[in-house]
Each structure stands twice: as C-alpha cells, then as structure tokens.
Design a protein around this motif. Sequence first.
Motif, PDB file in Angstrom:
ATOM      1  N   LYS A  94      50.435  19.064  26.979  1.00 13.84           N
ATOM      2  CA  LYS A  94      49.437  19.126  27.040  1.00 13.84           C
ATOM      3  C   LYS A  94      48.707  19.705  28.513  1.00 13.84           C
ATOM      4  CE  LYS A  94      46.748  15.223  29.961  1.00 13.84           C
ATOM      5  NZ  LYS A  94      46.610  14.169  30.286  1.00 13.84           N
ATOM      6  N   TYR A  95      49.640  19.898  29.561  1.00 18.74           N
ATOM      7  CA  TYR A  95      49.178  20.685  30.731  1.00 18.74           C
ATOM      8  C   TYR A  95      49.362  22.276  30.663  1.00 18.74           C
ATOM      9  CZ  TYR A  95      50.465  23.434  35.184  1.00 18.74           C
ATOM     10  OH  TYR A  95      49.952  24.121  36.414  1.00 18.74           O
ATOM     11  N   ILE A  96      49.714  22.918  29.350  1.00 15.33           N
ATOM     12  CA  ILE A  96      49.696  24.219  28.600  1.00 15.33           C
ATOM     13  C   ILE A  96      47.681  24.077  27.983  1.00 15.33           C
ATOM     14  CG2 ILE A  96      50.260  25.988  26.872  1.00 15.33           C
ATOM     15  CD1 ILE A  96      53.099  24.974  27.082  1.00 15.33           C
ATOM     16  N   THR A  97      47.761  23.133  27.121  1.00 18.28           N
ATOM     17  CA  THR A  97      46.436  23.034  26.382  1.00 18.28           C
ATOM     18  C   THR A  97      45.086  23.114  27.346  1.00 18.28           C
ATOM     19  OG1 THR A  97      46.899  21.758  24.670  1.00 18.28           O
ATOM     20  CG2 THR A  97      45.323  22.389  24.598  1.00 18.28           C
ATOM     21  N   GLU A  98      45.264  22.802  28.989  1.00 16.85           N
ATOM     22  CA  GLU A  98      44.391  22.267  29.994  1.00 16.85           C
ATOM     23  C   GLU A  98      44.458  23.383  30.262  1.00 16.85           C
ATOM     24  OE1 GLU A  98      45.563  18.681  32.294  1.00 16.85           O
ATOM     25  OE2 GLU A  98      45.197  17.429  30.569  1.00 16.85           O
ATOM     26  N   LYS A  99      45.211  23.873  30.531  1.00 11.57           N
ATOM     27  CA  LYS A  99      45.412  25.125  31.638  1.00 11.57           C
ATOM     28  C   LYS A  99      43.900  26.683  30.688  1.00 11.57           C
ATOM     29  CE  LYS A  99      46.366  24.345  35.681  1.00 11.57           C
ATOM     30  NZ  LYS A  99      45.676  24.397  36.950  1.00 11.57           N
ATOM     31  N   ASN A 100      44.870  26.701  29.409  1.00 17.11           N
ATOM     32  CA  ASN A 100      44.216  27.666  28.358  1.00 17.11           C
ATOM     33  C   ASN A 100      42.780  27.096  28.514  1.00 17.11           C
ATOM     34  OD1 ASN A 100      44.694  29.493  26.289  1.00 17.11           O
ATOM     35  ND2 ASN A 100      44.041  27.678  25.349  1.00 17.11           N
ATOM     36  N   GLU A 101      42.717  25.126  28.065  1.00 15.74           N
ATOM     37  CA  GLU A 101      41.037  25.776  28.226  1.00 15.74           C
ATOM     38  C   GLU A 101      40.408  25.946  29.332  1.00 15.74           C
ATOM     39  OE1 GLU A 101      40.903  21.509  27.236  1.00 15.74           O
ATOM     40  OE2 GLU A 101      41.243  21.622  25.602  1.00 15.74           O
ATOM     41  N   GLU A 102      41.072  25.895  31.069  1.00 15.34           N
ATOM     42  CA  GLU A 102      40.291  26.385  32.061  1.00 15.34           C
ATOM     43  C   GLU A 102      40.123  27.696  32.179  1.00 15.34           C
ATOM     44  OE1 GLU A 102      42.877  24.950  35.116  1.00 15.34           O
ATOM     45  OE2 GLU A 102      42.702  23.028  34.980  1.00 15.34           O
ATOM     46  N   LEU A 103      41.553  28.439  31.147  1.00 15.36           N
ATOM     47  CA  LEU A 103      40.908  30.237  31.636  1.00 15.36           C
ATOM     48  C   LEU A 103      40.175  30.100  30.169  1.00 15.36           C
ATOM     49  CD1 LEU A 103      44.994  30.954  31.545  1.00 15.36           C
ATOM     50  CD2 LEU A 103      43.248  31.197  33.330  1.00 15.36           C
ATOM     51  N   THR A 104      39.821  29.273  28.974  1.00 11.60           N
ATOM     52  CA  THR A 104      38.693  30.122  28.279  1.00 11.60           C
ATOM     53  C   THR A 104      37.493  29.517  29.315  1.00 11.60           C
ATOM     54  OG1 THR A 104      40.363  29.779  25.970  1.00 11.60           O
ATOM     55  CG2 THR A 104      37.957  29.707  26.306  1.00 11.60           C
ATOM     56  N   PHE A 106      36.380  29.791  32.273  1.00 12.96           N
ATOM     57  CA  PHE A 106      36.697  30.996  33.413  1.00 12.96           C
ATOM     58  C   PHE A 106      36.536  32.365  32.391  1.00 12.96           C
ATOM     59  CE2 PHE A 106      38.537  34.441  36.274  1.00 12.96           C
ATOM     60  CZ  PHE A 106      37.929  33.927  37.376  1.00 12.96           C
ATOM     61  N   ASN A 107      36.586  32.572  31.836  1.00  9.81           N
ATOM     62  CA  ASN A 107      36.447  33.914  31.476  1.00  9.81           C
ATOM     63  C   ASN A 107      35.830  34.069  30.547  1.00  9.81           C
ATOM     64  OD1 ASN A 107      39.381  34.966  31.547  1.00  9.81           O
ATOM     65  ND2 ASN A 107      39.924  34.157  29.430  1.00  9.81           N
ATOM     66  N   ILE A 108      35.072  32.866  29.284  1.00 11.17           N
ATOM     67  CA  ILE A 108      33.376  32.938  29.123  1.00 11.17           C
ATOM     68  C   ILE A 108      32.641  32.870  30.796  1.00 11.17           C
ATOM     69  CG2 ILE A 108      31.204  31.779  28.396  1.00 11.17           C
ATOM     70  CD1 ILE A 108      33.774  30.222  26.307  1.00 11.17           C
ATOM     71  N   GLU A 109      33.068  32.508  31.814  1.00 13.61           N
ATOM     72  CA  GLU A 109      31.786  32.669  32.927  1.00 13.61           C
ATOM     73  C   GLU A 109      32.083  33.569  33.734  1.00 13.61           C
ATOM     74  OE1 GLU A 109      33.226  29.372  35.480  1.00 13.61           O
ATOM     75  OE2 GLU A 109      33.336  28.154  34.146  1.00 13.61           O
ATOM     76  N   GLN A 110      32.568  34.477  33.592  1.00 13.34           N
ATOM     77  CA  GLN A 110      33.497  36.058  33.991  1.00 13.34           C
ATOM     78  C   GLN A 110      32.112  36.962  33.121  1.00 13.34           C
ATOM     79  OE1 GLN A 110      34.356  36.969  37.196  1.00 13.34           O
ATOM     80  NE2 GLN A 110      34.534  34.607  36.978  1.00 13.34           N
ATOM     81  N   ARG A 111      32.836  36.806  31.805  1.00 12.87           N
ATOM     82  CA  ARG A 111      31.759  38.040  31.107  1.00 12.87           C
ATOM     83  C   ARG A 111      30.247  37.488  30.990  1.00 12.87           C
ATOM     84  NH1 ARG A 111      35.298  35.653  26.189  1.00 12.87           N
ATOM     85  NH2 ARG A 111      37.407  36.972  26.846  1.00 12.87           N
ATOM     86  N   ALA A 112      29.817  36.108  30.997  1.00 13.52           N
ATOM     87  CA  ALA A 112      28.025  36.035  31.592  1.00 13.52           C
ATOM     88  C   ALA A 112      28.259  37.034  32.838  1.00 13.52           C
ATOM     89  CB  ALA A 112      27.878  34.270  30.892  1.00 13.52           C
TER      90      ALA A 112
END
Length: 159
Positions: A94-104, A106-112
Amino acid sequence: MEEDEGTEEQERFSHRQRLKAAVHYTVGCLCEDVASDKEVQFSKQTIAAISELTFRQCEHFAKDLEMFARHAKRSTINTEDVKLLARRSNSLLKYITEKNEELTQFNIEQRAKKKKKLEDDKTKSLAPAEAAASGRDSLALSPGAEAAFGEGRQEQVRP
C-alpha cells in the motif's frame, strides 16, 4: 590480463565493503532512535547481526527484482517489479503504491510546468522577432540608403 581481473575483483570487494559499512551505520542510527524512544539498549553484536541480515536481505531483493524484470523481457527494474516483490506485505505494498501515485502525479505536474514554460519562452522570443520583422518590412529606404544598396533596388512593403 590477470592483473585486470584482480583489480576488478578488488574494486568489487571494496565497493561491497563500503555498502556494508553504510548499511551498518544506518542500522546503528535506527537502533539509537528506537533505543531512545523505547528506553532500551542494543548491543554492538545485535546491531552487527541486524546489519548483516539487512544486507543479505537486500541482496536477495536485488536478485529477485532483476529476475522479475528479466522475466518481463526488460533490462530495467520498474515500480511494478517492486510491487511484486512487496506483494506479501499489504502495508508495504500500500505504501509503495501510494508513493508511486504521488511520484506519477508530481512528474505530470512538472512536465506540464516545463511545457508551459517552453511555450511562454517561445511566445516571448517570437514576439520581438515578429515586431522587428514587421518593422523592417514596412520601412522604405531613403534615397541615400537606396544609393548605398544599389540603384533601382527598393524594399517591398508587405501589407
């Protein structure tokens, strides 16, 4: 040739020892934190045992992750491999999944942001160039300038 192999083996050994030392230091720090919170003591032997166990477990994890990626015909380990490794621990998964979603996210926002910045920079750089181009096109040459550029040559005025 044998010297190169010996040197390479020595470098691998040295690298492994530095990694072990880093794990041992980190485990020691964590044990100190737990000791102060729980008011218990850890012996040096206990810290060394936890460090060795942790290092060996990390080696097993690394081999498993490599095998998961290889099985999927990839040369790069990705988050799906890590999730597969953590599948037996629901809380870790669950922790890894949540962190992965947060990183994803964040990466989308940075690309935008990067895309918007590039578009803004492009707009800013085009505006002065267009103004200069339109100003240059609308100017007619004075008679003196006409003589300098050659007789009979005139700039065309664009609408």
